[in-house]
Design a protein around this motif. Structure first.
Motif, PDB file in Angstrom:
ATOM      1  N   GLY A   6       0.780  -1.233   0.000  1.00 58.57           N
ATOM      2  CA  GLY A   6       0.000   0.000   0.000  1.00 58.57           C
ATOM      3  C   GLY A   6       0.806   1.272   0.000  1.00 58.57           C
ATOM      4  O   GLY A   6       0.234   2.369  -0.001  1.00 58.57           O
ATOM      5  N   TYR A   7       2.137   1.142  -0.018  1.00 62.80           N
ATOM      6  CA  TYR A   7       2.971   2.335  -0.147  1.00 62.80           C
ATOM      7  C   TYR A   7       2.858   2.822  -1.579  1.00 62.80           C
ATOM      8  O   TYR A   7       3.172   2.092  -2.517  1.00 62.80           O
ATOM      9  CB  TYR A   7       4.424   2.022   0.206  1.00 62.80           C
ATOM     10  N   ASN A   8       2.410   4.032  -1.753  1.00 66.34           N
ATOM     11  CA  ASN A   8       2.086   4.543  -3.076  1.00 66.34           C
ATOM     12  C   ASN A   8       3.017   5.691  -3.429  1.00 66.34           C
ATOM     13  O   ASN A   8       3.260   6.578  -2.599  1.00 66.34           O
ATOM     14  CB  ASN A   8       0.625   5.014  -3.109  1.00 66.34           C
ATOM     15  N   TYR A  57      -1.957   8.391  -0.793  1.00 62.47           N
ATOM     16  CA  TYR A  57      -1.078   7.668   0.118  1.00 62.47           C
ATOM     17  C   TYR A  57      -1.728   7.615   1.491  1.00 62.47           C
ATOM     18  O   TYR A  57      -2.139   8.650   2.023  1.00 62.47           O
ATOM     19  CB  TYR A  57       0.283   8.357   0.252  1.00 62.47           C
ATOM     20  N   PRO A  58      -1.843   6.422   2.083  1.00 63.66           N
ATOM     21  CA  PRO A  58      -1.572   5.098   1.502  1.00 63.66           C
ATOM     22  C   PRO A  58      -2.582   4.765   0.388  1.00 63.66           C
ATOM     23  O   PRO A  58      -3.629   5.386   0.298  1.00 63.66           O
ATOM     24  CB  PRO A  58      -1.742   4.150   2.688  1.00 63.66           C
ATOM     25  N   LYS A  59      -2.248   3.745  -0.391  1.00 63.54           N
ATOM     26  CA  LYS A  59      -3.126   3.348  -1.485  1.00 63.54           C
ATOM     27  C   LYS A  59      -4.466   2.891  -0.927  1.00 63.54           C
ATOM     28  O   LYS A  59      -4.535   2.016  -0.070  1.00 63.54           O
ATOM     29  CB  LYS A  59      -2.485   2.214  -2.273  1.00 63.54           C
ATOM     30  N   PRO A  60      -5.569   3.506  -1.386  1.00 61.86           N
ATOM     31  CA  PRO A  60      -6.897   3.172  -0.842  1.00 61.86           C
ATOM     32  C   PRO A  60      -7.210   1.677  -0.942  1.00 61.86           C
ATOM     33  O   PRO A  60      -6.970   1.045  -1.970  1.00 61.86           O
ATOM     34  CB  PRO A  60      -7.846   4.000  -1.720  1.00 61.86           C
ATOM     35  N   GLY A  61      -7.703   1.121   0.161  1.00 62.69           N
ATOM     36  CA  GLY A  61      -8.092  -0.285   0.206  1.00 62.69           C
ATOM     37  C   GLY A  61      -6.972  -1.253   0.494  1.00 62.69           C
ATOM     38  O   GLY A  61      -7.208  -2.458   0.615  1.00 62.69           O
TER      39      GLY A  61
END
Length: 388
Positions: free
Chosen positions: A273-275, A363-367
């Motif tokens: 989820g690190y975007n 950030y963080p990547k949704p979901g």
């Protein structure tokens, strides 16, 4: 002869198996004992999952006092106890120059001088009530942990401290760095890394506390915001280098831009989820400030200087990456406004600058797994502007 050799081989095999099983049993006993110790310290029966999670918060900057006779000292998961290295190294909080002994107004968020009677009560209480913090991570994470310590200790009128060899001391002159022999202590573990834990208001005043975790929320310290900003005093050489570099640019308004890419671009981190913010987001944020400010100059820092030079070759953009975490953070802190992408490091550059901030709202990547660790309203201050 063959039968004798076979018996010896079988016996040797059985001996190795016995040693292996004994070792496994010993490890099992150690793990179970420390799980039990963790549950006693935190009053949470979450057993193995949380035990492994809080194991990561062991901080090498703390000197564990192994002579403690407290029943809560069993196992290696325990709140930090700072060793009494010498009596002269233990500061008298009443004579300290930090605002902690003056009292903090949790409503206004400013240090204030209370009446003599009230001051005496706070001072007497703070002399016997201490709070510190334990957590993992690099500079941005450490800053969140320390800021939360200042905010929570002010809320409860405790005296905050960190170990003199805390990693923050490489960049800042921290007035709260001292050696304390803390007894009657207990650990408080957070629920999620990036969500405000309201249980923090209900800490018992019958013991000292170690905050354990990341504490990535502005809500832990918003009531003492100016106190926190002043507490992060850059070391003089870092401060002067940042000012010198900015003075080489003829500008009246600086916008600090932090671009984080490298470590977050790996397949593993992206899957968690690190975007990573792309070029279009940064340009959109830059244009936002161009439309609002008169002749702003953008000071860009980050670990991928070659990528930044190839993407943002504009006259009003200066890539001043120093190669030093403290140096880049000081540059951002000395700017008037900020653009941040991903992670806690850029977050703190913007917070110390104190102006208007544009942040990467993906950030963080949704979901994602990481997104579930955060509450965006707790992590991003409400006056910051989110863009994709």
């Amino acid at each position: 002869m063959k039968a004798s050799f076979s018996r010896k081989k079988t016996c040797h095999f059985q001996w190795q198996t016995c040693v292996l099983y004994t070792f496994i049993f010993f490890v099992f006993l150690v793990v179970i004992s420390n799980v039990m110790s963790y549950n006693i310290l935190t009053n949470k029966a979450r057993v193995f999952h949380d035990y492994l999670w809080y194991m990561t918060f062991r901080d090498s900057s703390y000197i564990v006092n192994k002579t403690t006779n407290s029943s809560k000292a069993f196992g290696w998961i325990k709140p930090a106890v700072i060793s009494r290295q010498n009596t002269s190294g233990i500061l008298n909080i009443a004579s300290s120059t930090t605002p902690a002994n003056q009292g903090i107004n949790p409503t206004v968020g400013e240090p204030h001088t209370p009446t003599t009677q009230h001051s005496t009560k706070i001072e007497d209480f703070s002399k016997t009530h201490y709070m510190t913090v334990q957590g993992n991570g690099r500079l941005g994470n450490k800053m969140f942990q320390f800021a939360a310590l200042l905010g929570v200790s002010a809320l409860h009128k405790y005296t905050p401290f960190v170990a003199p060899n805390n990693k923050l001391m490489q960049v800042f002159d921290i007035a709260e760095a001292r050696v304390v022999n803390m007894i009657n202590y207990e650990g408080h573990g957070e629920e999620r890394a990036g969500a405000f834990d309201r249980r923090i208001h209900n800490l018992s005043h019958a013991r000292n506390w170690t905050l354990q975790g990341y504490y990535q929320s502005w809500k832990y310290f918003d009531h003492v915001a100016n106190y926190v900003r002043n507490a992060f005093k850059f070391k003089s050489d870092i401060h002067l280098k940042a000012l010198t570099r900015l003075n080489t640019i003829n500008a009246s308004v600086f916008v600090g831009v932090h671009v984080r890419r490298g470590d977050m671009n790996s397949e593993r981190e992206l899957s968690r989820g690190y975007n990573v913010a792309d070029e279009s987001y940064v340009i959109k944020a830059i244009n936002y400030f161009r439309s609002k400010l008169k002749n702003p100059v953008f000071v860009m820092v980050g670990e991928d200087a070659s990528w930044m030079r190839s993407k943002f070759n504009f006259n009003d953009v200066h890539i001043l990456t120093s190669g030093s975490a403290g140096g880049d953070l000081a540059l951002m802190a000395h700017c008037n406004h900020s653009v941040v992408t991903s992670g806690t490091y850029g977050w703190w550059g913007a917070y110390l600058a104190g102006g208007e901030t544009v942040y990467f709202r993906d950030y963080p990547k949704p979901g994602s797994w990481l997104d579930k660790q955060y509450n965006r309203a707790d992590y991003y201050p409400p006056h910051w502007v989110g863009m994709s």
